[in-house]
Design a protein around this motif. Structure first.
Motif, PDB file in Angstrom:
ATOM      1  N   TYR A  47       0.783  -0.761  -0.190  1.00  0.00           N
ATOM      2  CA  TYR A  47       0.594   0.100  -0.113  1.00  0.00           C
ATOM      3  C   TYR A  47       0.686   1.066  -0.116  1.00  0.00           C
ATOM      4  O   TYR A  47       0.418   2.596  -0.491  1.00  0.00           O
ATOM      5  N   PHE A  48       1.991   1.391   0.401  1.00  0.00           N
ATOM      6  CA  PHE A  48       2.854   2.804   0.727  1.00  0.00           C
ATOM      7  C   PHE A  48       3.237   2.570  -1.095  1.00  0.00           C
ATOM      8  O   PHE A  48       3.747   3.790  -0.878  1.00  0.00           O
ATOM      9  N   LEU A  49       3.781   1.670  -1.918  1.00  0.00           N
ATOM     10  CA  LEU A  49       4.259   1.801  -3.054  1.00  0.00           C
ATOM     11  C   LEU A  49       2.955   2.484  -4.268  1.00  0.00           C
ATOM     12  O   LEU A  49       3.715   2.678  -4.908  1.00  0.00           O
ATOM     13  N   ILE A  50       1.854   1.729  -3.786  1.00  0.00           N
ATOM     14  CA  ILE A  50       0.533   2.365  -5.129  1.00  0.00           C
ATOM     15  C   ILE A  50       0.431   3.835  -5.208  1.00  0.00           C
ATOM     16  O   ILE A  50       0.505   4.468  -5.812  1.00  0.00           O
ATOM     17  N   PRO A  51       0.590   4.232  -4.684  1.00  0.00           N
ATOM     18  CA  PRO A  51       0.317   6.000  -4.398  1.00  0.00           C
ATOM     19  C   PRO A  51       2.088   6.707  -5.250  1.00  0.00           C
ATOM     20  O   PRO A  51       1.449   7.598  -6.263  1.00  0.00           O
ATOM     21  N   PHE A  52       2.344   6.208  -4.883  1.00  0.00           N
ATOM     22  CA  PHE A  52       3.872   6.380  -6.074  1.00  0.00           C
ATOM     23  C   PHE A  52       3.642   5.921  -7.200  1.00  0.00           C
ATOM     24  O   PHE A  52       3.644   6.797  -8.377  1.00  0.00           O
ATOM     25  N   ILE A  53       3.331   4.741  -7.245  1.00  0.00           N
ATOM     26  CA  ILE A  53       3.167   4.208  -9.051  1.00  0.00           C
ATOM     27  C   ILE A  53       2.187   5.404  -9.890  1.00  0.00           C
ATOM     28  O   ILE A  53       2.281   5.318 -10.907  1.00  0.00           O
ATOM     29  N   ALA A  54       0.645   5.625  -8.733  1.00  0.00           N
ATOM     30  CA  ALA A  54      -0.613   5.892  -9.193  1.00  0.00           C
ATOM     31  C   ALA A  54       0.421   7.110  -9.738  1.00  0.00           C
ATOM     32  O   ALA A  54      -0.164   7.937 -10.768  1.00  0.00           O
ATOM     33  N   TRP A  55       1.157   8.095  -9.379  1.00  0.00           N
ATOM     34  CA  TRP A  55       1.408   9.741  -9.067  1.00  0.00           C
ATOM     35  C   TRP A  55       2.473   9.604 -10.572  1.00  0.00           C
ATOM     36  O   TRP A  55       2.233  10.313 -11.105  1.00  0.00           O
ATOM     37  N   PHE A  56       3.424   8.680 -10.327  1.00  0.00           N
ATOM     38  CA  PHE A  56       3.954   8.522 -11.991  1.00  0.00           C
ATOM     39  C   PHE A  56       3.674   8.344 -13.348  1.00  0.00           C
ATOM     40  O   PHE A  56       3.470   8.749 -14.468  1.00  0.00           O
ATOM     41  N   VAL A  57       2.332   7.138 -12.518  1.00  0.00           N
ATOM     42  CA  VAL A  57       1.504   6.875 -14.528  1.00  0.00           C
ATOM     43  C   VAL A  57       1.047   7.711 -14.936  1.00  0.00           C
ATOM     44  O   VAL A  57       1.040   8.270 -15.531  1.00  0.00           O
ATOM     45  N   ALA A  58       0.005   8.866 -13.615  1.00  0.00           N
ATOM     46  CA  ALA A  58      -0.216  10.448 -14.072  1.00  0.00           C
ATOM     47  C   ALA A  58       0.310  11.185 -14.659  1.00  0.00           C
ATOM     48  O   ALA A  58       0.182  11.769 -15.628  1.00  0.00           O
ATOM     49  N   GLY A  59       0.958  11.085 -13.673  1.00  0.00           N
ATOM     50  CA  GLY A  59       2.392  12.560 -14.691  1.00  0.00           C
ATOM     51  C   GLY A  59       2.701  12.063 -15.417  1.00  0.00           C
ATOM     52  O   GLY A  59       2.919  13.216 -16.337  1.00  0.00           O
ATOM     53  N   ILE A  60       3.231  11.003 -15.962  1.00  0.00           N
ATOM     54  CA  ILE A  60       4.009  10.865 -17.314  1.00  0.00           C
ATOM     55  C   ILE A  60       2.893  10.566 -18.601  1.00  0.00           C
ATOM     56  O   ILE A  60       2.686  11.164 -19.139  1.00  0.00           O
ATOM     57  N   THR A  61       1.289   9.701 -18.436  1.00  0.00           N
ATOM     58  CA  THR A  61       0.262  10.106 -19.152  1.00  0.00           C
ATOM     59  C   THR A  61      -0.226  11.440 -19.458  1.00  0.00           C
ATOM     60  O   THR A  61      -0.216  11.721 -20.366  1.00  0.00           O
ATOM     61  N   LYS A  62       0.003  12.126 -18.155  1.00  0.00           N
ATOM     62  CA  LYS A  62      -0.526  13.877 -18.409  1.00  0.00           C
ATOM     63  C   LYS A  62       0.675  14.106 -19.273  1.00  0.00           C
ATOM     64  O   LYS A  62       0.212  15.165 -20.306  1.00  0.00           O
ATOM     65  N   PHE A  63       2.267  14.484 -19.531  1.00  0.00           N
ATOM     66  CA  PHE A  63       3.119  15.062 -19.921  1.00  0.00           C
ATOM     67  C   PHE A  63       2.371  14.169 -21.358  1.00  0.00           C
ATOM     68  O   PHE A  63       2.981  15.277 -22.115  1.00  0.00           O
ATOM     69  N   ILE A  64       2.368  12.991 -21.560  1.00  0.00           N
ATOM     70  CA  ILE A  64       2.626  12.772 -23.189  1.00  0.00           C
ATOM     71  C   ILE A  64       1.199  13.386 -24.094  1.00  0.00           C
ATOM     72  O   ILE A  64       1.731  13.781 -24.960  1.00  0.00           O
ATOM     73  N   ILE A  65       0.018  13.367 -23.106  1.00  0.00           N
ATOM     74  CA  ILE A  65      -1.201  14.163 -23.704  1.00  0.00           C
ATOM     75  C   ILE A  65      -0.953  15.296 -24.071  1.00  0.00           C
ATOM     76  O   ILE A  65      -1.403  16.315 -25.228  1.00  0.00           O
ATOM     77  N   ASN A  66       0.234  16.264 -23.188  1.00  0.00           N
ATOM     78  CA  ASN A  66       0.459  17.398 -23.197  1.00  0.00           C
ATOM     79  C   ASN A  66       0.997  17.990 -24.272  1.00  0.00           C
ATOM     80  O   ASN A  66       1.325  18.577 -25.378  1.00  0.00           O
ATOM     81  N   TYR A  67       1.843  16.437 -24.579  1.00  0.00           N
ATOM     82  CA  TYR A  67       3.163  16.758 -25.744  1.00  0.00           C
ATOM     83  C   TYR A  67       2.324  16.643 -26.885  1.00  0.00           C
ATOM     84  O   TYR A  67       3.393  17.681 -27.662  1.00  0.00           O
ATOM     85  N   VAL A  68       1.348  15.771 -26.657  1.00  0.00           N
ATOM     86  CA  VAL A  68       1.164  15.523 -28.401  1.00  0.00           C
ATOM     87  C   VAL A  68       0.149  16.757 -28.828  1.00  0.00           C
ATOM     88  O   VAL A  68      -0.088  17.139 -29.843  1.00  0.00           O
ATOM     89  N   ARG A  69      -0.810  17.404 -27.439  1.00  0.00           N
ATOM     90  CA  ARG A  69      -1.043  18.602 -27.218  1.00  0.00           C
ATOM     91  C   ARG A  69      -0.756  19.945 -27.847  1.00  0.00           C
ATOM     92  O   ARG A  69      -0.568  20.835 -28.813  1.00  0.00           O
ATOM     93  N   PHE A  70       0.509  19.899 -27.286  1.00  0.00           N
ATOM     94  CA  PHE A  70       0.735  21.441 -26.855  1.00  0.00           C
ATOM     95  C   PHE A  70       2.412  21.395 -27.553  1.00  0.00           C
ATOM     96  O   PHE A  70       3.281  22.623 -27.450  1.00  0.00           O
ATOM     97  N   GLY A  71       3.226  20.157 -27.875  1.00  0.00           N
ATOM     98  CA  GLY A  71       4.300  20.434 -28.585  1.00  0.00           C
ATOM     99  C   GLY A  71       5.374  20.528 -27.191  1.00  0.00           C
ATOM    100  O   GLY A  71       5.377  20.297 -26.143  1.00  0.00           O
TER     101      GLY A  71
END
Length: 131
Positions: free
Chosen positions: A3-27
């Motif tokens: 349970y200690f690792l899940i928040p960090f994994i979720a933060w990382f996955v969400a951050g990477i996902t958000k960055f990829i989406i923003n990179y596609v949209r805004f370069g």
């Protein structure tokens, strides 16, 4: 440790996902959009992934799962309410000052929060499956 690792994994996955989406949209401007706001909601992803991992592992009728759902509601209300209005306030201040020094993307739309919930459920399920 699970349970200690899940928040960090979720933060990382969400951050990477958000960055990829923003990179596609805004370069190259995607780097400027790192932080609060955007799709998916990091905060919502983190609490949903952790809560769902607890629910899948301990049971959806467990008291701790119920507490996690309550925390999800608080985070969603904060993201779509108070923090969103802080962003509106920042936009008004930027207009008054004729420059953009205050970050306007603070909260989330309902779609951004829904994306965080969806991603969190998937991460929670995968985490439980792998445990």
């Amino acid at each position: 440790m699970y349970y200690f690792l899940i928040p960090f994994i979720a933060w990382f996955v969400a951050g990477i996902t958000k960055f990829i989406i923003n990179y596609v949209r805004f370069g190259a401007d995607a780097k400027k959009r790192i932080g609060n706001g955007g799709f998916p909601s990091n905060h919502t992803t983190i609490v949903t992934a952790t809560t769902m991992a607890v629910g899948f592992h301990e049971g959806l009728t467990s008291p701790i799962f119920g507490l996690g759902v309550a925390v999800i509601f608080i985070v969603v209300i904060d993201a779509t309410g108070l923090r969103r209005h802080v962003g509106y306030h920042a936009a008004s201040l930027n207009l008054l000052q004729n420059n953009k020094i205050h970050r306007e993307s603070m909260g989330h739309t309902k779609v951004e929060v829904a994306g965080g919930i969806f991603l969190g459920v998937i991460i929670g399920f995968v985490a439980d499956f792998l445990s």
